[in-house]
Scaffold this active site. Structure first.
Site, mmCIF file in Angstrom:
data_model
loop_
_atom_site.group_PDB
_atom_site.id
_atom_site.type_symbol
_atom_site.label_atom_id
_atom_site.label_comp_id
_atom_site.label_asym_id
_atom_site.label_seq_id
_atom_site.Cartn_x
_atom_site.Cartn_y
_atom_site.Cartn_z
ATOM 1 N N THR A 35 0.842 -1.196 0.000
ATOM 2 C CA THR A 35 0.000 0.000 0.000
ATOM 3 C C THR A 35 0.879 1.248 0.000
ATOM 4 O O THR A 35 0.578 2.238 -0.658
ATOM 5 C CB THR A 35 -0.949 -0.016 1.216
ATOM 6 O OG1 THR A 35 -1.708 -1.232 1.154
ATOM 7 C CG2 THR A 35 -1.902 1.151 1.182
ATOM 8 N N ARG A 625 -2.146 -8.776 11.019
ATOM 9 C CA ARG A 625 -2.537 -7.403 11.373
ATOM 10 C C ARG A 625 -1.725 -6.909 12.559
ATOM 11 O O ARG A 625 -1.694 -5.734 12.866
ATOM 12 C CB ARG A 625 -4.037 -7.318 11.757
ATOM 13 C CG ARG A 625 -5.044 -7.691 10.687
ATOM 14 C CD ARG A 625 -4.812 -6.986 9.398
ATOM 15 N NE ARG A 625 -4.053 -7.832 8.482
ATOM 16 C CZ ARG A 625 -3.383 -7.370 7.429
ATOM 17 N NH1 ARG A 625 -3.344 -6.082 7.181
ATOM 18 N NH2 ARG A 625 -2.717 -8.174 6.631
HETATM 19 N N1 LIG Z 1 10.401 0.856 3.297
HETATM 20 C C1 LIG Z 1 9.764 0.987 4.459
HETATM 21 N N2 LIG Z 1 10.381 1.463 5.538
HETATM 22 C C2 LIG Z 1 9.745 1.601 6.726
HETATM 23 N N3 LIG Z 1 8.466 1.250 6.949
HETATM 24 C C3 LIG Z 1 7.778 0.755 5.902
HETATM 25 C C4 LIG Z 1 8.372 0.589 4.612
HETATM 26 N N4 LIG Z 1 7.426 0.080 3.790
HETATM 27 C C5 LIG Z 1 6.318 -0.068 4.533
HETATM 28 N N5 LIG Z 1 6.505 0.338 5.795
HETATM 29 C C6 LIG Z 1 5.530 0.307 6.897
HETATM 30 O O1 LIG Z 1 5.129 -1.050 7.081
HETATM 31 C C7 LIG Z 1 3.758 -1.170 7.410
HETATM 32 C C8 LIG Z 1 3.055 -2.054 6.393
HETATM 33 O O2 LIG Z 1 2.995 -1.400 5.129
HETATM 34 P P1 LIG Z 1 1.750 -1.528 4.171
HETATM 35 O O3 LIG Z 1 0.506 -1.346 4.942
HETATM 36 O O4 LIG Z 1 2.006 -0.670 2.996
HETATM 37 O O5 LIG Z 1 1.911 -3.070 3.793
HETATM 38 P P2 LIG Z 1 1.015 -3.955 2.844
HETATM 39 O O6 LIG Z 1 1.934 -4.796 2.070
HETATM 40 O O7 LIG Z 1 0.096 -3.087 2.092
HETATM 41 O O8 LIG Z 1 0.242 -4.833 3.909
HETATM 42 P P3 LIG Z 1 -1.131 -5.661 3.704
HETATM 43 O O9 LIG Z 1 -0.769 -6.854 2.888
HETATM 44 O O10 LIG Z 1 -1.548 -6.032 5.080
HETATM 45 O O11 LIG Z 1 -2.077 -4.752 2.997
HETATM 46 C C9 LIG Z 1 3.214 0.236 7.423
HETATM 47 O O12 LIG Z 1 3.203 0.711 8.743
HETATM 48 C C10 LIG Z 1 4.223 1.007 6.571
HETATM 49 O O13 LIG Z 1 4.247 2.361 6.907
HETATM 50 MG MG LIG Z 2 -2.003 -3.005 2.025
#
Ligand SMILES: Nc1ncnc2c1ncn2[C@@H]1O[C@H](COP(=O)(O)OP(=O)(O)OP(=O)(O)O)[C@@H](O)[C@H]1O
Ligand SMILES: [Mg+2]
Length: 694
Positions: A35, A625
């Site tokens: 995301t 989560r």
């Molecule tokens: N490169 C990064 N450095 C630091 N924190 C990060 C980085 N990428 C993502 N995060 C943090 O990690 C957490 C998870 O990110 P995100 O929600 O985008 O994951 P996702 O892959 O979309 O998860 P889901 O599959 O549950 O939807 C968030 O709090 C985000 O801010």
């Molecule tokens: Mg996501």
């Protein structure tokens, strides 16, 4: 978060963000920043010179859309407001409002909600039983999702039951057309039809869409995928992100085939994998990987985290539902005393089904812990809000018969059932909407003069309101207008007259006031922003604002800032994260849901295996989560109907603990919690005193 797009991303994420040309798929496990890639890519595209209004980002829920809009705003500033961030359904509304006329749809068509549909189907099928009508609703929805109309459904009906459904569907289709209404399935299938059959419209939209981004791609269904393909056209400028292990909407027609088809349909597809998880501790991730392990792999992937081992996952065995709720509350109190993350918003209690929230609500109330139930009854489902929305919908679309029926009778204004029935017959006979029928010259031949007079009075009131709403601009005028209108229809009195409990009536009236503030706020003008600075936002007429309201299902923008514990279904928790998560009711029969022989006598082994896979993914979504701590509880005895039956821990609990990182909670937990609660209370009181002392 950094102020520029691209900061705070790892190399793989950057690669996805910088791939601006052709199609791109980011395929990665939970919490790996998918995301985040979407939000940053919006920023990058704008930086690269793409106009913000040529970017569309599609999310799975309105709530997720609101959150993404907010994050994009932090990243790229005001320009982000022009980006179309919405769900597939809201995108469908946009397409139909702009171009639906070529399909014979008026600009102000209305969108039926579930209740409207149920009552319409009751009529179509000649039944008063809501359950029967809901059954048809599911069946018709499934037919529509599969791209069938009633004629096709009838042609391929295999038994009497299916023939009946198809016949009712035909009547339902007629009514939808007559009332200029669409249902939720139409919001995808009609735009699809629009873009398929009208080349000029298709080309215009393809030119407009500079880049389309899709979050939670694994949960799109076949028609949504077709719509996406038509929107992006040959240039295929899109970015999809998803995780095959989190596909949990199979029951609503979502299909992993969409993931498999992507590389086939777009050979130039750039596939990027992300492997670092930024959300959870290693202990939590291991538990998640153990649970999802047995599922067949569509795309192999390994997730790792450098947030440290963290606390072991706790398994809690509760005596029954009430005990489980008490334990959950005790855990919240104990963690608030010992963890760095002690705000109420840092906690979530997740369960399989809505009805499981009840004991937790009761225990939280008793402990005076604030909470919200998401994925359950939303603000917009409350009767008083639906009343007002019906009026507003009628202003936007006079031909919206369900809205007509509700507003003509709420509050009561002397229009009775018989009158409405006669009006309905008259309307059907002359193929008119109820509102059109009301002003027909020959109505007097079908209804007594007194009934016609009351109807006319109602009609005039609606016309008058519509005229005024069209000329009311900005939030102050809108607020004044709404206040006056509520007085006119004596709505407050109506609430108190219909509610024995005064407290409940008062709470309803507060909801009404909140709703009016919110609607008025959307009309723009001079307002204070979050920092208390006066800003001028675009002014809109009340009528314009009202047009967008039918689709909004929650007051999501507001809920975000509330410092409360979240109670949510697992399905509604997708994409979100909390420092402390409790998965509750993790029993055989609940999660996984009814996998025993008795319940599945007629199921084929394949369909059973597939169901178990989806249940496994649901558990995986729940586990992932959690950021810092995770507790999983199960019931030693659970309620089944009125009975209490022995319960069994879910197989997922045993699988989670394959490598013995799981510790059983002992009864001392409760004692510790009590002590912690006292300590916390003392700290809170001290803080309160300090704050009061000047
Ligand atoms: N490169 C990064 N450095 C630091 N924190 C990060 C980085 N990428 C993502 N995060 C943090 O990690 C957490 C998870 O990110 P995100 O929600 O985008 O994951 P996702 O892959 O979309 O998860 P889901 O599959 O549950 O939807 C968030 O709090 C985000 O801010
Ligand atoms: Mg996501």
């Amino acid at each position: 978060m950094s102020a520029t797009a691209g900061h705070g991303l790892n190399l793989a994420q950057l690669e996805a963000v910088n791939h601006l040309g052709g199609p791109c798929l980011v395929l990665a496990g939970a919490g790996s920043g998918k995301t985040r890639v979407i939000t940053h890519k919006i920023g990058r595209l704008i930086q690269a010179g793409l106009a913000a209004d040529r970017i569309a980002a599609i999310t799975f829920t309105n709530k997720a859309a609101a959150e993404m809009r907010e994050r994009a705003k932090q990243l790229v500033g005001r320009d982000a407001r022009k980006v179309l961030v919405c769900t597939f359904h809201a995108l469908g509304v946009r397409l139909l409002r702009e171009d639906g006329e070529v399909l014979g749809l008026k600009k102000n068509f209305s969108i039926l909600d579930t209740d409207d549909i149920t009552s319409m189907l009751k009529d179509c099928g000649g039944t008063t039983d809501a359950n029967t009508a809901r059954g048809w609703q599911w069946a018709i929805s499934a037919l529509k999702s599969a791209g069938l109309n009633s004629a096709q459904a009838l042609a391929q009906a295999k038994d009497e039951n299916e023939r009946v459904t198809a016949t009712i569907m035909a009547r339902y289709e007629e009514r939808l057309t007559a009332y200029q209404s669409v249902d939720f399935d139409d919001l995808i299938s009609l735009p699809l039809k629009l873009l398929t059959e009208h080349l000029d419209v298709r080309e215009r939209w393809q030119k407009k869409m500079g880049h389309v981004l899709v979050d939670e791609y694994q949960d799109t269904n076949a028609t949504q995928y077709e719509l996406l393909k038509l929107l992006v056209g040959e240039r295929a400028r899109f970015t999809a992100v998803g995780d095959d292990d989190q596909s949990i909407y199979g029951w609503r027609g979502a299909t992993l085939d969409n993931l498999k088809r992507l590389p086939q349909d777009f050979p130039e597809l750039k596939v990027i994998k992300l492997e670092q998880n930024y959300r959870s501790t290693s202990a939590i991730l291991r538990a998640a990987n153990n649970v999802i392990g047995p599922n067949p792999k569509l795309f192999p992937k390994t997730l790792w985290s450098d947030l440290g081992e963290g606390e072991p996952v706790r398994v809690v065995d509760a005596d029954n539902e009430e005990h489980e709720a008490e334990r959950a509350v005790a855990r919240i109190q104990s963690l608030r005393a010992s963890s760095q993350h002690k705000e109420f918003r840092d906690f979530a209690i997740l369960y399989r089904a809505n009805h499981m929230a009840r004991p937790f609500e009761q225990s939280l109330r008793r402990a005076q812990i604030p909470y919200k139930v998401s994925g359950g009854q939303s603000f917009f489902d409350k009767a008083e809000i639906r009343d007002l929305c019906a009026w507003l919908r009628l202003l936007v679309n006079n031909d919206d018969d369900p809205a007509f029926l509700r507003s003509a009778t709420t509050p009561k204004r002397g229009i009775g059932h018989t009158t409405l029935q006669q009006l309905g017959n008259f309307a059907t006979q002359y193929k008119l909407s109820l509102f059109e029928a009301l002003f027909s010259h020959s109505l007097g031949t079908a209804l007594p003069a007194r009934a016609v007079a009351t109807l006319h009075e109602f009609g005039r009131a609606v016309n008058d309101l519509e005229y005024r709403a069209r000329h009311t601009v900005g939030h102050e005028a809108a607020r004044a207008f709404l206040t006056e209108w509520l007085k006119d229809i004596a709505y407050e009195k109506h609430l108190y007259d219909n509610e024995d409990n005064e407290k409940v009536a008062a709470a309803r009236w507060t909801n009404v006031m909140d709703f009016c503030d919110w609607v008025a706020g959307r009309c723009g003008g001079k307002i204070e922003d979050d920092a208390g600075v006066q800003v001028e936002t675009e002014r809109k007429t009340l009528l314009e604002v009202v047009q967008t309201i039918a689709l909004i299902s929650t007051l999501s923008e507001r809920e975000q800032d509330q410092n409360v514990v979240t109670l949510s279904t697992l399905h509604a928790s997708k994409g979100l994260e909390w420092p402390h998560v409790m998965l509750v009711g993790v029993n055989e029969g609940l999660l996984p849901f009814k996998m025993d022989e008795e319940s599945n006598r007629d199921a084929s082994p394949e369909s059973l295996a597939q169901r178990l896979q989806e249940e496994r993914r649901l558990m995986y979504v729940g586990i992932t989560r959690a950021q810092r701590t995770l507790a999983v509880s199960w019931l030693k005895r659970r309620k089944k109907g009125r009975e209490s039956v022995p319960g069994q821990a879910s197989r997922f609990i045993k699988e989670m603990a394959l490598d013995e990182n799981t510790v059983k909670e002992d009864p001392r937990e409760k004692l510790r919690a009590l002590r912690a609660e006292f300590a916390q209370r003392a700290t809170d009181q001290a803080a309160l005193k300090a704050a009061e002392t000047p």
